[in-house]
Scaffold this motif. Structure first.
Motif, PDB file in Angstrom:
ATOM      1  N   GLY A 169      77.583  24.558  -3.450  1.00 60.91           N
ATOM      2  CA  GLY A 169      76.015  24.149  -2.612  1.00 60.91           C
ATOM      3  C   GLY A 169      74.479  23.807  -3.497  1.00 60.91           C
ATOM      4  N   ILE A 170      74.436  24.415  -4.185  1.00 64.97           N
ATOM      5  CA  ILE A 170      72.851  23.829  -4.791  1.00 64.97           C
ATOM      6  C   ILE A 170      74.111  22.823  -5.429  1.00 64.97           C
ATOM      7  CG2 ILE A 170      71.801  24.374  -7.186  1.00 64.97           C
ATOM      8  CD1 ILE A 170      71.771  27.260  -6.346  1.00 64.97           C
ATOM      9  N   ALA A 171      74.582  22.201  -6.356  1.00 65.07           N
ATOM     10  CA  ALA A 171      75.036  20.978  -6.853  1.00 65.07           C
ATOM     11  C   ALA A 171      75.200  20.257  -5.890  1.00 65.07           C
ATOM     12  CB  ALA A 171      76.234  21.433  -7.887  1.00 65.07           C
ATOM     13  N   ARG A 172      75.221  20.381  -5.304  1.00 62.44           N
ATOM     14  CA  ARG A 172      75.706  18.772  -3.958  1.00 62.44           C
ATOM     15  C   ARG A 172      73.514  18.956  -3.467  1.00 62.44           C
ATOM     16  NH1 ARG A 172      78.634  20.369   1.509  1.00 62.44           N
ATOM     17  NH2 ARG A 172      77.360  21.617   1.651  1.00 62.44           N
ATOM     18  N   ALA A 173      73.063  19.383  -3.336  1.00 64.42           N
ATOM     19  CA  ALA A 173      72.029  18.899  -3.326  1.00 64.42           C
ATOM     20  C   ALA A 173      71.018  18.527  -4.350  1.00 64.42           C
ATOM     21  CB  ALA A 173      70.993  20.211  -2.584  1.00 64.42           C
ATOM     22  N   ILE A 174      71.314  18.774  -5.668  1.00 64.22           N
ATOM     23  CA  ILE A 174      70.369  18.525  -6.653  1.00 64.22           C
ATOM     24  C   ILE A 174      71.080  17.128  -6.997  1.00 64.22           C
ATOM     25  CG2 ILE A 174      69.615  20.645  -7.028  1.00 64.22           C
ATOM     26  CD1 ILE A 174      70.905  20.604  -9.741  1.00 64.22           C
ATOM     27  N   ALA A 175      72.126  16.962  -6.885  1.00 61.12           N
ATOM     28  CA  ALA A 175      72.708  15.798  -7.229  1.00 61.12           C
ATOM     29  C   ALA A 175      72.456  14.088  -6.507  1.00 61.12           C
ATOM     30  CB  ALA A 175      74.255  15.689  -6.608  1.00 61.12           C
ATOM     31  N   LEU A 176      71.243  14.125  -5.224  1.00 59.51           N
ATOM     32  CA  LEU A 176      70.914  13.147  -4.680  1.00 59.51           C
ATOM     33  C   LEU A 176      70.190  13.373  -5.694  1.00 59.51           C
ATOM     34  CD1 LEU A 176      72.206  13.829  -0.883  1.00 59.51           C
ATOM     35  CD2 LEU A 176      72.900  12.640  -2.785  1.00 59.51           C
ATOM     36  N   LYS A 177      69.522  14.084  -6.312  1.00 62.24           N
ATOM     37  CA  LYS A 177      68.054  14.015  -6.943  1.00 62.24           C
ATOM     38  C   LYS A 177      66.456  13.798  -5.636  1.00 62.24           C
ATOM     39  CE  LYS A 177      68.786  13.226 -11.411  1.00 62.24           C
ATOM     40  NZ  LYS A 177      69.893  13.293 -11.762  1.00 62.24           N
ATOM     41  N   PRO A 178      66.930  14.466  -5.421  1.00 65.69           N
ATOM     42  CA  PRO A 178      66.035  14.457  -4.115  1.00 65.69           C
ATOM     43  C   PRO A 178      64.398  14.912  -4.024  1.00 65.69           C
ATOM     44  CG  PRO A 178      67.029  16.744  -3.323  1.00 65.69           C
ATOM     45  CD  PRO A 178      67.791  16.166  -5.057  1.00 65.69           C
ATOM     46  N   ASP A 179      63.546  15.022  -3.088  1.00 68.78           N
ATOM     47  CA  ASP A 179      62.121  15.706  -3.493  1.00 68.78           C
ATOM     48  C   ASP A 179      62.468  17.715  -2.823  1.00 68.78           C
ATOM     49  OD1 ASP A 179      61.541  12.797  -4.669  1.00 68.78           O
ATOM     50  OD2 ASP A 179      61.392  11.984  -2.410  1.00 68.78           O
ATOM     51  N   PHE A 180      62.802  17.022  -2.002  1.00 68.14           N
ATOM     52  CA  PHE A 180      62.595  18.447  -1.666  1.00 68.14           C
ATOM     53  C   PHE A 180      64.220  19.523  -1.211  1.00 68.14           C
ATOM     54  CE2 PHE A 180      62.776  20.823   2.588  1.00 68.14           C
ATOM     55  CZ  PHE A 180      61.394  21.548   2.496  1.00 68.14           C
ATOM     56  N   ILE A 181      63.602  20.678  -0.929  1.00 71.94           N
ATOM     57  CA  ILE A 181      65.432  21.098  -1.091  1.00 71.94           C
ATOM     58  C   ILE A 181      64.985  22.388   0.315  1.00 71.94           C
ATOM     59  CG2 ILE A 181      66.844  22.558  -2.025  1.00 71.94           C
ATOM     60  CD1 ILE A 181      66.967  20.489  -4.578  1.00 71.94           C
ATOM     61  N   LEU A 182      65.439  22.338   0.954  1.00 72.11           N
ATOM     62  CA  LEU A 182      65.806  23.708   2.015  1.00 72.11           C
ATOM     63  C   LEU A 182      66.931  23.738   1.641  1.00 72.11           C
ATOM     64  CD1 LEU A 182      64.554  25.320   4.337  1.00 72.11           C
ATOM     65  CD2 LEU A 182      66.497  23.778   5.951  1.00 72.11           C
ATOM     66  N   ALA A 183      66.346  26.139   1.412  1.00 77.80           N
ATOM     67  CA  ALA A 183      67.075  26.006   0.645  1.00 77.80           C
ATOM     68  C   ALA A 183      67.397  28.143   1.913  1.00 77.80           C
ATOM     69  CB  ALA A 183      67.030  27.111  -0.372  1.00 77.80           C
ATOM     70  N   ASP A 184      68.959  27.985   2.762  1.00 78.57           N
ATOM     71  CA  ASP A 184      67.929  28.630   4.107  1.00 78.57           C
ATOM     72  C   ASP A 184      68.959  30.151   3.820  1.00 78.57           C
ATOM     73  OD1 ASP A 184      68.206  30.217   6.501  1.00 78.57           O
ATOM     74  OD2 ASP A 184      69.334  28.197   7.891  1.00 78.57           O
ATOM     75  N   GLU A 185      68.497  30.660   3.438  1.00 78.99           N
ATOM     76  CA  GLU A 185      69.365  32.629   3.204  1.00 78.99           C
ATOM     77  C   GLU A 185      70.291  32.382   2.096  1.00 78.99           C
ATOM     78  OE1 GLU A 185      68.370  35.087   4.450  1.00 78.99           O
ATOM     79  OE2 GLU A 185      67.175  35.485   6.344  1.00 78.99           O
ATOM     80  N   ILE A 186      70.274  31.829   0.564  1.00 80.71           N
ATOM     81  CA  ILE A 186      71.138  31.163   0.219  1.00 80.71           C
ATOM     82  C   ILE A 186      72.020  32.657  -0.535  1.00 80.71           C
ATOM     83  CG2 ILE A 186      70.488  29.118   0.555  1.00 80.71           C
ATOM     84  CD1 ILE A 186      69.972  29.336  -2.796  1.00 80.71           C
ATOM     85  N   SER A 223      84.830  32.576  -6.384  1.00 81.31           N
ATOM     86  CA  SER A 223      83.724  33.450  -5.380  1.00 81.31           C
ATOM     87  C   SER A 223      82.692  32.925  -4.640  1.00 81.31           C
ATOM     88  CB  SER A 223      83.494  33.957  -6.711  1.00 81.31           C
ATOM     89  OG  SER A 223      82.765  33.384  -7.795  1.00 81.31           O
ATOM     90  N   GLY A 224      82.193  34.031  -3.937  1.00 80.79           N
ATOM     91  CA  GLY A 224      80.643  33.713  -3.038  1.00 80.79           C
ATOM     92  C   GLY A 224      79.980  32.897  -4.131  1.00 80.79           C
ATOM     93  N   GLY A 225      79.721  33.457  -5.536  1.00 81.17           N
ATOM     94  CA  GLY A 225      78.349  33.108  -5.899  1.00 81.17           C
ATOM     95  C   GLY A 225      78.479  31.726  -6.931  1.00 81.17           C
ATOM     96  N   GLN A 226      80.195  31.323  -7.134  1.00 81.75           N
ATOM     97  CA  GLN A 226      80.709  29.991  -7.240  1.00 81.75           C
ATOM     98  C   GLN A 226      80.469  29.531  -6.448  1.00 81.75           C
ATOM     99  OE1 GLN A 226      84.426  31.166  -9.003  1.00 81.75           O
ATOM    100  NE2 GLN A 226      83.949  31.387 -11.094  1.00 81.75           N
ATOM    101  N   ARG A 227      81.046  29.514  -5.027  1.00 79.44           N
ATOM    102  CA  ARG A 227      80.158  27.806  -3.725  1.00 79.44           C
ATOM    103  C   ARG A 227      78.854  28.259  -3.991  1.00 79.44           C
ATOM    104  NH1 ARG A 227      83.564  32.014  -0.241  1.00 79.44           N
ATOM    105  NH2 ARG A 227      85.723  31.995  -0.955  1.00 79.44           N
ATOM    106  N   GLN A 228      78.120  28.691  -3.619  1.00 82.94           N
ATOM    107  CA  GLN A 228      76.356  28.606  -3.469  1.00 82.94           C
ATOM    108  C   GLN A 228      76.500  27.860  -4.482  1.00 82.94           C
ATOM    109  OE1 GLN A 228      74.703  28.247  -1.098  1.00 82.94           O
ATOM    110  NE2 GLN A 228      74.897  30.010  -0.985  1.00 82.94           N
ATOM    111  N   ARG A 229      76.744  27.860  -5.869  1.00 83.05           N
ATOM    112  CA  ARG A 229      76.341  26.448  -6.782  1.00 83.05           C
ATOM    113  C   ARG A 229      76.862  25.615  -6.146  1.00 83.05           C
ATOM    114  NH1 ARG A 229      75.652  29.601 -12.190  1.00 83.05           N
ATOM    115  NH2 ARG A 229      74.986  31.720 -11.793  1.00 83.05           N
TER     116      ARG A 229
END
Lengths: 336, 288, 271, 283
Positions: free
Chosen positions: C167-184, C159-165
């Motif tokens: 997307g979030i999981a992919r970004a945080i898996a790298l343990k980044p210092d900074f995340i840009l969230a664009d109209e998510i 579902s839309g909400g699950q897909r967005q999750r």
């Protein structure tokens, strides 16, 4: 004036394309292993004879040198002399070009009429068996090339039911004295409808063979863009206003759906013109393509060169024309 | 008698899946009723059913739609189309695609008046100019001759509103008319719709997912879930205390910058389950 | 607030970006360029949740994409930590990329339709040379509240909400210092919108992230952000702490924006 | 939410079976031609010239599909003709695909000067009538199987490069490519691991289409007598022969034409079918 400058840029790229095409053909036909001169001379000709002829046709110079000479001559309107018929290439090509043009344009008209009607019908009856049937027919038409359709038409409408002529451009028995090479146009202007009928009897089969694949492409693309348009809100709005489906499709959707189809028709039309080469051969139709094949088989270098240049010129001209029509029809560009 | 009365309207996909489950609602002349719900709730489907523009995959399988006392579903297609064309109008969602890009604005407003209602062209043109002026468009004469791409999104939505009111319809269905617009433009357009509706005393069915918008435009509202009416109430009562638990959760999930901590609560799993069960029970009752 | 250099994760100076305007492109020839960002200067402090707000055409998404160098600025400086990245070549950027990640607006187009969820999250980890990839993928999924069984699903099955999750999981898996969230959350219903926002808020807290949150919706931004940048026609019209901006908006445009928001409250005066 | 995975690999449609079936039959015919041919395809028997197929009057059951004007057995010639047709289809089709798709991917994803050069080349190529170009090349290279294959690759690579370029460009604009860039994937990595798999169904469909086209080009070249040595049976050669004797012996044209029809149609339908089959997102 940015528009004029842009037009010049476009013109320049067209020239680059033409020049590239000319160079490629020039080089390709000059690495022919068989010596074209040898074929022209009777057996027992001496080396000196060959050299003399070579000099006559400029074949003793290097390829870049030959190209330069050819190019300068072309720019002065001199396309050289055919090796086999010893006539000016320019006269030969302009003599045959009208036949090919008439055939191609006839095929284009048939393709647009056929494809357009089918697309509109399929859109009107979408979701029904009618659409399914049109889709299947379109799929088959698209899968098979003009060469096969030509053969099938010869078989069915030339032999089994001999309604049409299957070779030539006009019946010699007619004894009609043509003043120009645009036979169909001339017969129409001179109101000789018996001649028109005879010309059509010769022209229709090859024209239909060329038209079928293009008609299928027009069908698919126009149907697809009509379908996309039918999802747009202005269509929904027109429906709430009380218009009938037919009037919505033709009045609201069609003008918008035509634009993307138009660009594609341009490219596909050049393919169609390319297809005349083999179709003219198949129907022994005396056009440019038929002459081209003879020229290749006879290794008539100046003639090949001339014909290819004319084809390339025709193709780039068609594309330019399509771009301009597109600009004229698209309100976004018209009022930019 | 309400101008629009929908009774037990049921719409199904061709494979039988219900999109609307016995929906009933009424809109009176001069009343604005909001249709609220999340995606898949069927709120747009109601308007589409009334206007006879259901998607091809959907089928109207039961119920009545009374427009001005006349049951639309009993009319033959052509008469029905013309009746809707004369008495109702749509303000669509996306102003960017709702105007035909290859035609000028003028004819797009006038065509209905001339082709369907049989007005004389000069009269229709005068009416169009008057309407464009009414929706606060400067230089209506120039706009009539423009193509849609030459105008901004807000301008186009104004034109669509003018066009909707052109034939003096007594019912207007607005399908998320401001969703595609910036919030500043949204405000102007909402106010314009209200102004026009009040002046012409039209019945207005306003489809939206935004409770903020509901509170600004409507007097009554219908909350939907999975094609079923969950709550039918008036705006003041709803925002003071929604009756249904799902409505309460929906309101709590709506962002509110004046109260950041009191808004944006996710709809709890338990409430979703409860409302799903309610719909299932309703279905069982229908079939049984 | 302490303005010591080490506290700033981003220092942006006089950033300018332009695009060719294809709608004005003549039939022949090049399109004229439109200035989208007209010289922006601002800092982002570590641990901040920066809201970037503006109408359509304000340049807010362009700014985000320039900050993580998905597009090339015309001029100006972007200092990320100690590195100047505004004009860095892609090859030199690559090792830095694990430090700044992005969550995209449209999860359908940002998740490769031919990969399963597990592969989508593992891909960046493998590229950046992480070990224990299997474990990290599992952790990331758990953090965004998706069951492990989702690893073998394709994006179109969610579902839309699950897909967005995802997307979030992919970004945080790298343990980044900074995340840009664009109209998510702009494509989501209010119920899933609230869930995704809560999740994001919790992750910021737990992982000590710095977040830039691009949105057109001031109500959502108020809920999530500590600081707000208001953009209008490619320029910063206001840069203030959240409470300050809402209590006492300085720029006229900010006030117009605030006044136009329809609150779910029939008593709101909406002049 | 129901699990949609079960539907992804939906059963290949009827057309996939029909076209696959015909092509399989053709492959078998080509492989076993020497064993199953009732006659030597080159053997002339002027006393058995222009015999009609078995159901017509005056047929000789030894020549099931009849004979041509030199008394050669049509069925045997068809079976041997399938060998050449399939060889050309497979080899020329695959080579054309490799060359064209690679260039298209480079132009569509890397853009820049590579795109400029490749696109200009495509423009130049599009200015030639392909059939004339092919005939010209054969005239230069001499007849023979290798020449045919080279000619097909040279004239038709643009078909792949145009489509793949456009497709790669539209895929390149998708956010999953941006997200791969954010993840630190190299340009080459993105082209091969992200874009190529999404363009692959299109390439596969084009590949089978191209195989059909290769068969046609070979037939056309045979038709103008420029394919390979005249003593090897080809469908195109048979068609040329049938065209001249069409009023006396229609069957000489009909059978190879029918085979050509079915083969070309099968290749294109196979492509369409495979494209659907490989698409994970069903819409």
């Amino acid at each position: 004036m940015p528009f004029v400058r842009a037009l010049l840029t476009r013109f320049a790229t067209t020239l680059v394309t033409l020049l590239g095409a000319a160079i490629i053909v020039f080089v390709v036909i000059r690495i022919v292993p068989g010596n074209p001169i040898a074929m022209m001379l009777p057996p027992g000709a001496t080396e000196a004879d060959i050299d003399r002829l070579k000099t006559l046709y400029g074949l003793d110079k290097s390829i870049p040198e030959q190209f330069w000479i050819w190019l300068v001559n072309v720019l002065q309107g001199d396309f050289g002399t055919s090796i086999t018929s010893r006539q000016p290439v320019f006269d030969l090509v302009t003599g045959r070009l009208p036949a090919t043009l008439e055939l191609s344009l006839m095929a284009l008209v048939i393709a647009i009429a056929l494809g357009g009607t089918a697309a509109l019908t399929a859109t009107l009856y979408r979701g029904t068996k009618v659409e399914g049937g049109i889709d299947v027919a379109g799929g088959v038409a698209l899968s098979l090339p003009d060469f096969l359709w030509g053969l099938a038409l010869i078989l069915v409408l030339g032999v089994v039911w001999p309604i049409f002529h299957i070779s030539g451009r006009v019946s010699p028995s007619l004894g009609f004295d043509f003043q120009s090479n645009f036979y169909l146009l001339e017969a129409l202007v001179r109101l000789r409808f018996d001649v028109v009928l005879d010309l059509l009897g010769h022209m229709l089969l090859p024209a239909i063979a060329l038209a079928i694949p293009l008609a299928a492409i027009i069908l698919q693309l126009l149907k697809q863009s009509l379908k996309e348009c039918m999802h747009d809100d202005y269509i929904t709005l027109a429906r709430t206003k009380g218009y009938s489906e037919t009037s919505i499709i033709t009045r609201d959707a069609l003008p918008n759906a035509i634009l993307p189809t138009l660009t594609l028709i341009g490219v596909q039309f050049t393919f169609l013109i390319g297809g005349t080469v083999i179709i003219e051969r198949l129907f022994s139709y005396e056009g440019l393509g038929n002459m081209a094949i003879d020229a290749v088989i006879n290794r008539d270098l100046p003639l090949i060169q001339g014909i290819v240049l004319v084809f390339a010129l025709l193709f780039t001209l068609v594309n330019l024309l399509v771009d301009m029509t597109y600009a004229a029809l698209n309100p976004r560009l018209r009022h930019a | 008698m309400s101008y629009l009365a929908i009774k037990d309207l049921t719409v199904r996909l061709k494979n039988g899946v219900p999109l609307l489950r016995k929906v009933s609602l009424e809109v009176e002349a001069g009343e604005v009723r909001a249709l609220v719900g999340e995606s898949g709730a069927g709120k747009s489907m109601i308007g589409k059913a009334v206007l006879g523009i259901l998607p091809r995959a959907a089928r109207l399988t039961g119920g009545k739609i009374l427009l001005d006392g006349e049951d639309l579903l009993t009319l033959p297609p052509k008469a029905r189309r013309e009746r809707i064309g004369a008495k109702a109008a749509l303000i669509p969602q996306d102003p960017l695609t709702a105007l035909n890009p290859s035609r000028r604005i003028g004819p797009q407003i006038i065509d209905r008046l001339v082709d369907i209602l049989g007005w004389k062209r000069p009269k229709a043109e005068a009416r169009a100019l008057e309407l464009l002026d009414e929706v606060h468009i400067q230089d209506p004469g120039r706009v009539m001759k423009s193509y849609p791409h030459e105008l901004s999104g807000g301008m186009r939505q104004r034109i669509l509103i003018a066009s909707a009111f052109a034939a003096e319809p007594k019912l207007i269905i607005a399908d998320e008319p401001t969703t595609a617009l910036d919030v500043t433009v949204q405000k102007q357009i909402l106010k314009l719709i209200r102004e026009m509706q009040e002046r012409h005393q039209t019945a207005l069915l306003f489809v939206t997912h935004d409770l903020g918008v509901v509170s600004k435009v409507s007097q009554t509202l219908t909350v939907l879930y999975a094609g079923k009416v969950i709550e039918d109430t008036n705006v003041r009562a709803f925002f003071e205390a929604p009756a249904h638990a799902y409505s309460q959760a929906l309101l709590a999930a709506t962002p509110k910058y004046t109260d950041p901590d009191g808004s944006l609560m996710p709809v709890p799993e338990s409430i979703i389950t409860a409302v799903e069960q309610e719909v299932a029970a309703f279905d069982a009752q229908l079939n049984g | 607030m302490n303005a010591a250099v080490s506290d700033q994760i981003y220092k942006v100076q006089d950033l300018r970006v332009s695009f060719p305007d294809l709608s004005k492109k003549p039939l022949f020839g090049a399109a004229p360029r439109t200035q989208v960002l007209k010289g922006l200067t601002f800092d982002v402090a570590k641990g901040d949740v920066l809201g970037i707000v503006g109408g359509s055409g304000s340049g807010k998404s362009t700014l985000g994409r320039a900050m993580i160098r998905l597009l090339d600025p015309d001029s100006g400086s972007i200092r990320f930590e100690e590195t100047e990245i505004a004009h860095l070549r892609e090859d030199d950027l690559r090792p830095l990329r694990k430090h700044f990640q992005m969550i995209f607006q449209d999860p359908m187009s940002s998740l490769n339709p031919r990969r399963q969820v597990g592969g989508i999250i593992a891909g960046p980890l493998r590229l950046q040379g992480f070990d224990n990839i299997k474990v990290r993928v599992g952790e990331a999924l758990e953090m965004v509240g998706l069951p492990k069984s989702f690893e073998t699903r394709y994006p179109h099955e969610l579902s839309g909400g699950q897909r967005q999750r995802v997307g979030i999981a992919r970004a945080i898996a790298l343990k980044p210092d900074f995340i840009l969230a664009d109209e998510i959350v702009s494509g989501l219903d209010v119920s899933s919108q609230a869930q995704v926002l809560n999740l994001l808020e919790q992750l910021v807290r737990e992982l000590g992230l710095t977040l830039a949150f691009v949105s057109h919706d001031l109500s959502v931004i108020r809920r999530l952000c500590s600081r707000i940048l208001v953009l209008h026609h490619g320029e910063i019209v206001e840069n203030a702490a959240t409470a300050e901006l809402f209590d006492n908006p300085q720029a006229a445009y900010t006030r117009t924006l605030l006044d136009a928001i329809p609150l779910p409250d029939p008593d709101q005066v909406w002049a | 939410m129901p699990d949609a995975r079960g539907q992804i690999r939906r059963l290949p449609g009827l057309r996939l079976w029909l076209s696959g079936g015909w092509l399989l039959l053709l492959v078998l015919a080509a492989i076993f031609a020497p064993m199953i041919s009732p006659h030597d395809p080159l053997e002339q028997d002027l006393f058995a010239a222009r015999l009609p197929p078995f159901w017509e009057q005056g047929a000789d059951p030894a020549y099931l599909l009849g004979t041509d004007s030199l008394g050669r057995d049509l069925l045997s010639r068809m079976l041997y003709g399938a060998r050449l047709a399939l060889t050309v289809a497979l080899v020329a089709g695959t080579l054309t695909c490799l060359v064209g798709a690679t260039l298209g991917l480079i132009a569509g994803y890397y853009r820049g000067w590579a795109d400029l050069v490749i696109s200009r080349l495509v423009d130049i190529w599009m200015a030639f009538p392909p059939v004339l170009f092919a005939i010209l090349l054969i005239a230069v290279l001499g007849t023979g199987l290798t020449s045919i294959i080279i000619a097909i690759v040279v004239i038709d690579w643009t078909r792949f490069s145009r489509v793949v370029r456009a497709e790669a460009m539209s895929q390149g604009a998708m956010d999953y490519v941006a997200s791969a860039q954010v993840a630190g994937r190299s340009r080459l990595g993105i082209a091969l691991a992200e874009i190529l798999p999404n363009v692959l169904p299109t390439i596969v469909a084009l590949l089978t289409l191209e195989m059909g086209i290769a068969v046609i080009v070979e037939a056309i070249l045979s038709f103008v007598n420029l394919s390979i040595s005249t003593d090897q049976p080809t469908w195109g050669g048979m068609i040329a022969e049938g065209r001249t004797s069409i009023y006396q012996a229609w069957w000489v044209l009909v059978f190879p034409l029918f085979a050509l029809f079915l083969t070309v149609l099968s290749f294109s339908q196979l492509g369409e079918g495979l494209k659907d089959y490989f698409d994970p997102v069903l819409r």
